[in-house]
Write a protein that holds these residues in place. Structure first.
Motif, PDB file in Angstrom:
ATOM      1  N   PRO A  70       0.974  -1.123   0.240  1.00  0.00           N
ATOM      2  CA  PRO A  70       0.116  -0.034  -0.018  1.00  0.00           C
ATOM      3  C   PRO A  70       0.802   1.330   0.035  1.00  0.00           C
ATOM      4  O   PRO A  70       0.087   2.277  -0.298  1.00  0.00           O
ATOM      5  CB  PRO A  70      -0.687  -0.041   1.344  1.00  0.00           C
ATOM      6  N   THR A  71       2.050   0.966  -0.065  1.00  0.00           N
ATOM      7  CA  THR A  71       3.213   2.754   0.390  1.00  0.00           C
ATOM      8  C   THR A  71       4.119   2.863  -0.725  1.00  0.00           C
ATOM      9  O   THR A  71       4.606   3.832  -0.595  1.00  0.00           O
ATOM     10  CB  THR A  71       3.780   2.548   1.823  1.00  0.00           C
ATOM     11  N   LYS A  72       4.119   1.297  -1.764  1.00  0.00           N
ATOM     12  CA  LYS A  72       4.928   1.739  -2.539  1.00  0.00           C
ATOM     13  C   LYS A  72       4.174   1.012  -4.188  1.00  0.00           C
ATOM     14  O   LYS A  72       3.299   0.927  -4.286  1.00  0.00           O
ATOM     15  CB  LYS A  72       6.242   0.821  -2.256  1.00  0.00           C
ATOM     16  N   SER A  73       4.193   2.067  -4.842  1.00  0.00           N
ATOM     17  CA  SER A  73       4.063   1.101  -6.365  1.00  0.00           C
ATOM     18  C   SER A  73       4.908  -0.335  -5.987  1.00  0.00           C
ATOM     19  O   SER A  73       5.648  -0.328  -7.468  1.00  0.00           O
ATOM     20  CB  SER A  73       4.650   2.004  -7.382  1.00  0.00           C
ATOM     21  N   LEU A  74       4.845  -1.652  -5.572  1.00  0.00           N
ATOM     22  CA  LEU A  74       5.301  -2.832  -5.654  1.00  0.00           C
ATOM     23  C   LEU A  74       3.910  -3.767  -5.756  1.00  0.00           C
ATOM     24  O   LEU A  74       3.364  -3.271  -4.383  1.00  0.00           O
ATOM     25  CB  LEU A  74       5.925  -2.834  -5.105  1.00  0.00           C
ATOM     26  N   MET A  75       4.661  -5.199  -5.835  1.00  0.00           N
ATOM     27  CA  MET A  75       3.389  -5.712  -6.148  1.00  0.00           C
ATOM     28  C   MET A  75       4.616  -7.107  -5.697  1.00  0.00           C
ATOM     29  O   MET A  75       5.699  -7.458  -6.486  1.00  0.00           O
ATOM     30  CB  MET A  75       2.658  -6.296  -7.657  1.00  0.00           C
ATOM     31  N   ARG A  76       3.901  -7.433  -4.437  1.00  0.00           N
ATOM     32  CA  ARG A  76       4.538  -9.134  -4.159  1.00  0.00           C
ATOM     33  C   ARG A  76       4.043 -10.343  -4.676  1.00  0.00           C
ATOM     34  O   ARG A  76       2.878  -9.945  -4.180  1.00  0.00           O
ATOM     35  CB  ARG A  76       4.286  -9.012  -2.826  1.00  0.00           C
ATOM     36  N   ILE A  77       4.145 -11.795  -5.549  1.00  0.00           N
ATOM     37  CA  ILE A  77       4.270 -12.840  -5.333  1.00  0.00           C
ATOM     38  C   ILE A  77       4.216 -13.445  -4.571  1.00  0.00           C
ATOM     39  O   ILE A  77       5.756 -13.620  -4.146  1.00  0.00           O
ATOM     40  CB  ILE A  77       4.178 -12.682  -6.950  1.00  0.00           C
ATOM     41  N   TYR A  78       3.468 -14.799  -4.020  1.00  0.00           N
ATOM     42  CA  TYR A  78       3.680 -15.324  -2.848  1.00  0.00           C
ATOM     43  C   TYR A  78       3.393 -17.049  -3.573  1.00  0.00           C
ATOM     44  O   TYR A  78       2.853 -16.719  -3.928  1.00  0.00           O
ATOM     45  CB  TYR A  78       3.192 -15.490  -1.795  1.00  0.00           C
ATOM     46  N   HIS A  79       4.417 -17.866  -2.981  1.00  0.00           N
ATOM     47  CA  HIS A  79       3.820 -19.034  -3.535  1.00  0.00           C
ATOM     48  C   HIS A  79       3.886 -19.422  -2.668  1.00  0.00           C
ATOM     49  O   HIS A  79       4.009 -19.592  -2.022  1.00  0.00           O
ATOM     50  CB  HIS A  79       5.637 -19.809  -4.514  1.00  0.00           C
ATOM     51  N   VAL A  80       2.572 -19.756  -2.342  1.00  0.00           N
ATOM     52  CA  VAL A  80       2.082 -21.132  -1.517  1.00  0.00           C
ATOM     53  C   VAL A  80       1.406 -21.936  -1.673  1.00  0.00           C
ATOM     54  O   VAL A  80       1.114 -22.317  -2.891  1.00  0.00           O
ATOM     55  CB  VAL A  80       0.481 -19.687  -1.067  1.00  0.00           C
ATOM     56  N   PRO A  81       1.121 -23.274  -0.215  1.00  0.00           N
ATOM     57  CA  PRO A  81       0.540 -24.369   0.053  1.00  0.00           C
ATOM     58  C   PRO A  81      -0.479 -24.249  -1.694  1.00  0.00           C
ATOM     59  O   PRO A  81      -1.618 -23.795  -1.362  1.00  0.00           O
ATOM     60  CB  PRO A  81       1.177 -24.824   0.855  1.00  0.00           C
ATOM     61  N   TRP A  82      -1.187 -25.772  -2.037  1.00  0.00           N
ATOM     62  CA  TRP A  82      -1.960 -25.857  -2.265  1.00  0.00           C
ATOM     63  C   TRP A  82      -3.363 -25.477  -1.638  1.00  0.00           C
ATOM     64  O   TRP A  82      -3.986 -25.222  -1.752  1.00  0.00           O
ATOM     65  CB  TRP A  82      -2.312 -27.255  -3.178  1.00  0.00           C
ATOM     66  N   ASP A  83      -2.565 -26.282  -0.147  1.00  0.00           N
ATOM     67  CA  ASP A  83      -4.417 -26.707   0.648  1.00  0.00           C
ATOM     68  C   ASP A  83      -4.018 -25.315   1.757  1.00  0.00           C
ATOM     69  O   ASP A  83      -5.673 -24.701   2.036  1.00  0.00           O
ATOM     70  CB  ASP A  83      -3.967 -27.852   1.301  1.00  0.00           C
ATOM     71  N   ALA A  84      -4.106 -23.973   0.843  1.00  0.00           N
ATOM     72  CA  ALA A  84      -3.470 -22.474   1.768  1.00  0.00           C
ATOM     73  C   ALA A  84      -5.038 -21.300   1.131  1.00  0.00           C
ATOM     74  O   ALA A  84      -5.653 -21.795  -0.231  1.00  0.00           O
ATOM     75  CB  ALA A  84      -2.535 -21.773   1.567  1.00  0.00           C
ATOM     76  N   PHE A  85      -5.705 -21.314   1.944  1.00  0.00           N
ATOM     77  CA  PHE A  85      -7.141 -20.822   2.086  1.00  0.00           C
ATOM     78  C   PHE A  85      -7.556 -21.372   1.915  1.00  0.00           C
ATOM     79  O   PHE A  85      -8.736 -21.262   0.776  1.00  0.00           O
ATOM     80  CB  PHE A  85      -7.056 -19.755   0.587  1.00  0.00           C
ATOM     81  N   GLY A  86      -7.591 -23.033   1.685  1.00  0.00           N
ATOM     82  CA  GLY A  86      -8.575 -24.032   1.274  1.00  0.00           C
ATOM     83  C   GLY A  86     -10.593 -24.293   1.742  1.00  0.00           C
ATOM     84  O   GLY A  86     -10.155 -22.946   2.559  1.00  0.00           O
ATOM     85  N   GLU A  87     -11.152 -25.334   0.804  1.00  0.00           N
ATOM     86  CA  GLU A  87     -12.266 -25.526   1.865  1.00  0.00           C
ATOM     87  C   GLU A  87     -11.493 -25.585   3.147  1.00  0.00           C
ATOM     88  O   GLU A  87     -12.972 -25.408   4.697  1.00  0.00           O
ATOM     89  CB  GLU A  87     -12.928 -26.559   1.151  1.00  0.00           C
ATOM     90  N   ASP A  88     -10.702 -26.201   4.046  1.00  0.00           N
ATOM     91  CA  ASP A  88     -10.894 -26.650   5.422  1.00  0.00           C
ATOM     92  C   ASP A  88     -10.592 -24.966   6.309  1.00  0.00           C
ATOM     93  O   ASP A  88     -11.398 -25.520   7.303  1.00  0.00           O
ATOM     94  CB  ASP A  88      -9.220 -27.315   6.007  1.00  0.00           C
ATOM     95  N   ASP A  89     -10.287 -24.056   6.147  1.00  0.00           N
ATOM     96  CA  ASP A  89     -11.008 -22.774   6.255  1.00  0.00           C
ATOM     97  C   ASP A  89     -12.219 -22.955   6.358  1.00  0.00           C
ATOM     98  O   ASP A  89     -12.562 -22.405   8.224  1.00  0.00           O
ATOM     99  CB  ASP A  89     -10.056 -21.465   6.084  1.00  0.00           C
ATOM    100  N   ALA A  90     -12.747 -22.821   5.304  1.00  0.00           N
ATOM    101  CA  ALA A  90     -13.961 -22.339   5.731  1.00  0.00           C
ATOM    102  C   ALA A  90     -15.282 -23.183   6.880  1.00  0.00           C
ATOM    103  O   ALA A  90     -15.781 -23.349   7.640  1.00  0.00           O
ATOM    104  CB  ALA A  90     -14.826 -22.737   4.914  1.00  0.00           C
ATOM    105  N   GLU A  91     -14.894 -24.830   7.121  1.00  0.00           N
ATOM    106  CA  GLU A  91     -15.323 -25.551   7.826  1.00  0.00           C
ATOM    107  C   GLU A  91     -14.896 -24.691   9.264  1.00  0.00           C
ATOM    108  O   GLU A  91     -15.691 -25.323   9.640  1.00  0.00           O
ATOM    109  CB  GLU A  91     -14.635 -26.938   7.007  1.00  0.00           C
ATOM    110  N   ASP A  92     -13.381 -24.977   9.295  1.00  0.00           N
ATOM    111  CA  ASP A  92     -12.961 -24.709  10.795  1.00  0.00           C
ATOM    112  C   ASP A  92     -13.867 -23.276  10.998  1.00  0.00           C
ATOM    113  O   ASP A  92     -14.533 -24.196  11.905  1.00  0.00           O
ATOM    114  CB  ASP A  92     -11.811 -24.300  10.794  1.00  0.00           C
TER     115      ASP A  92
END
Length: 102
Positions: A70-92
């Motif tokens: 938000p403070t710079k003209s910069l985008m960061r790209i992160y490689h995350v595990p396949w199950d990150a932000f998945g349905e498991d979070d919604a179930e929890d």
């Protein structure tokens, strides 16, 4: 398409509390006027999108998250595990809500 865009400005109510926020204000823009003000046109939007797609086409298969600093003209790209932000979070979350209701 969308003719009107609303931008909201919020702030934390207390610096130590990341969950409670206060709305500072809302601005309404007509999308055509706003795009003209920031010098945006269809060609440069699709050019930016094309560059992002080309960048990911060179990456290995996987799940990625793009975060704009938000403070710079910069985008960061992160490689995350396949199950990150998945349905498991919604179930929890739904299990927690059920336990709170009991």
């Amino acid at each position: 398409g969308c003719d009107i865009m609303k931008i909201g400005y919020v702030s934390r109510s207390r610096p130590s509390d990341p969950w409670t926020h206060t709305v500072l204000g809302v601005q309404t823009y007509y999308t055509d006027t706003f795009a003209e003000q920031i010098g945006m046109n269809r060609n440069n939007v699709f050019g930016i999108l094309r560059n992002i797609i080309d960048l990911f086409m060179g990456c290995s298969d996987g799940k990625y998250v793009i975060v704009k600093d938000p403070t710079k003209s910069l985008m960061r790209i992160y490689h995350v595990p396949w199950d990150a932000f998945g349905e498991d979070d919604a179930e929890d979350e739904s299990q927690e809500e059920e336990e709170e209701g009991e």
